[in-house]
Design an enzyme around this catalytic site. Sequence first.
Site, short mmCIF file in Angstrom:
data_model
loop_
_atom_site.label_atom_id
_atom_site.label_comp_id
_atom_site.label_asym_id
_atom_site.label_seq_id
_atom_site.Cartn_x
_atom_site.Cartn_y
_atom_site.Cartn_z
N ASP A 186 -15.89 75.48 58.80
CA ASP A 186 -15.05 74.44 58.20
C ASP A 186 -14.76 73.37 59.24
O ASP A 186 -14.73 73.66 60.44
CB ASP A 186 -13.75 75.04 57.65
CG ASP A 186 -13.19 74.25 56.48
OD1 ASP A 186 -13.32 74.71 55.33
OD2 ASP A 186 -12.67 73.13 56.72
N LYS A 188 -7.51 75.68 59.63
CA LYS A 188 -7.96 76.74 58.74
C LYS A 188 -8.76 77.80 59.50
O LYS A 188 -8.55 79.01 59.34
CB LYS A 188 -8.86 76.10 57.67
CG LYS A 188 -8.74 76.70 56.32
CD LYS A 188 -9.49 75.87 55.27
CE LYS A 188 -8.56 75.18 54.33
NZ LYS A 188 -9.20 74.56 53.18
N THR A 222 -19.61 71.95 43.03
CA THR A 222 -19.94 71.32 41.75
C THR A 222 -20.44 69.91 42.04
O THR A 222 -19.68 69.06 42.52
CB THR A 222 -18.68 71.28 40.86
OG1 THR A 222 -18.22 72.62 40.69
CG2 THR A 222 -18.97 70.66 39.51
N GLU A 277 -20.85 77.54 41.13
CA GLU A 277 -19.86 78.60 41.14
C GLU A 277 -18.99 78.51 39.88
O GLU A 277 -18.58 77.44 39.48
CB GLU A 277 -18.98 78.47 42.39
CG GLU A 277 -17.95 79.54 42.53
CD GLU A 277 -18.55 80.94 42.44
OE1 GLU A 277 -19.41 81.27 43.26
OE2 GLU A 277 -18.18 81.68 41.52
N ARG A 294 -12.82 81.78 38.72
CA ARG A 294 -11.50 81.25 38.35
C ARG A 294 -10.54 81.58 39.47
O ARG A 294 -10.47 82.74 39.89
CB ARG A 294 -10.97 81.91 37.07
CG ARG A 294 -11.74 81.64 35.82
CD ARG A 294 -11.43 82.71 34.78
NE ARG A 294 -11.76 84.05 35.27
CZ ARG A 294 -11.34 85.18 34.73
NH1 ARG A 294 -10.56 85.17 33.69
NH2 ARG A 294 -11.70 86.36 35.22
N GLY A 330 -4.94 71.03 33.95
CA GLY A 330 -4.85 70.38 35.26
C GLY A 330 -5.76 71.12 36.21
O GLY A 330 -6.76 71.71 35.78
N CYS A 340 -10.49 71.38 39.06
CA CYS A 340 -11.84 71.29 38.49
C CYS A 340 -11.92 70.49 37.19
O CYS A 340 -12.60 69.46 37.15
CB CYS A 340 -12.40 72.69 38.27
SG CYS A 340 -12.70 73.54 39.83
#
Length: 463
Positions: A30, A35, A119, A152, A155, A261, A264
Amino acid sequence: MHITVIGTGYVGLVSAVCFAEMGYEVMGIDICDKKIAQLNNGEVPIYEPGLEDLIKKNKSRLKFTTNIQKGIEFGDIIFSAVGTPPDKDHKADLSAVKAVAKSFGESTNGYKIFVNKSTVPVGTGEICKKIIQNEVDRRGVNAEFDIVSNPEFLREGAAIKDTLNPDRIVVGTESKRAEEFMIKLYRPITRTGSPVVNTNIKTAEMIKYAANSFLATKISFINEIANFCEKTGADVTQVARGIGLDKRIGSRFLHAGIGYGGSCFPKDVRALIQKGKEFSFDFKILQAVVDVNDRQKERIFEKLHSHIPNLEGKTIAVWGLAFKPRTDDMRDAPSIRIVKRMQAEGAKVKAFDPVSMKVAKGSFANVNLVYTKNAMDAAKDADALLVLTEWDEFRTVDLNELNRVMRGNYLFDGRNIFEPEEAISAGFNYVGIGRAVKRVESSSNIKVKINKPAVEEVIRIKK
Ligand SMILES: NC(=O)c1ccc[n+]([C@@H]2O[C@H](COP(=O)([O-])OP(=O)(O)OC[C@H]3O[C@@H](n4cnc5c(N)ncnc54)[C@H](O)[C@@H]3O)[C@@H](O)[C@H]2O)c1
């Protein structure tokens, strides 16, 4: 097999950890120093049920670094799971994806596969291929590579289960070699039943947008039905059950509420509409989905104002800030707009969310929001309560006790988590989304106008 995952956010981190769980050696990359430092200290930067335990369990197979060159040299297969947020025109911003493709071209040192897990709009695979090829040619090295689109579908809140037990795995590639590699990679999952859908790259890219757009369409559809139920006296939860039991329709994503909301649906539906425009294609259904969703976010205010016209000096309790339960993700959460607007109208807002309050502090940086330590504290002395996220712990609350601690008796149930009759019996003036009262118990201190169709019209006198 060595796997590198670039971007250790909600998708990348879960993917990396699940690949380690499957037995692979994994390196997570990353650009965010904080992080990576957290991950190297054994801390988990996001809330996702079960993730912390799975990271601990697979510690020996997981490495994290900000050194992208090292990551690309390490992996036989490089997953890009970086963010694709909306740009100012609602198109997917591909700058992070392009940067990762460039880094891949700059550092690849043998046959490797570049996989887009983010995506990305149809055609992005081709763009990545060109970027990588340019870098490889510029270096004058003989580094073969293939491109795969492997979108991907996890959820948030159920990400580990969805990754290890997906409904399907979509693999889009024009290369037989890459396809065989991907099939082998996913064998620990597919051997227990998850099917693989093999397509070309563009089809795989489209599958992801079509899937999210369809789910968003279901939500806007049921919200529109809910709004009509309110006019007619029908109850949307029963309508949803009545249609959802039809296997052709299915019961999921038929929960009326305050609009979708999250990180995605809002961006992906709009990005597909924008992509259509590049091809002079008019996505009529999807534009309606967006319009209905925008209007739905206003509906809660119409309801609020019809009962409490002036919010000045009122105390409003908010239950739930995250865009959905079992996540701390606040991206595009309906609560942001609703809380800010109530504040702007002079209300004092007290909020509780079981996990997202730390993240929410960033979303409400300039908002004077009072965070409470539990749901009842938020409701204490409030004139009205708004339920904005359907956390399970809210569903089981003692409604009589809730009514006792509140000053007023307005319960705006933006997620339809309560039964109107139970709320009314507990003394609430209940306002749901598309709800109707099934039956009315007579009681000396309950006054109900049964001729009015919608629950909003049902008046309950506070004890
Ligand atoms: N969150 C979901 O539920 C979900 C589900 C399916 C698909 N997706 C898609 O997956 C992608 C990632 O989503 P997310 O929710 O994990 O996003 P995220 O913002 O949580 O994570 C993205 C990560 O990429 C890192 N990053 C950005 N640029 C980078 C670079 N150049 N090099 C290395 N790291 C970089 C960021 O620091 C961040 O940690 C998006 O395209 C999203 O649409 C998300």
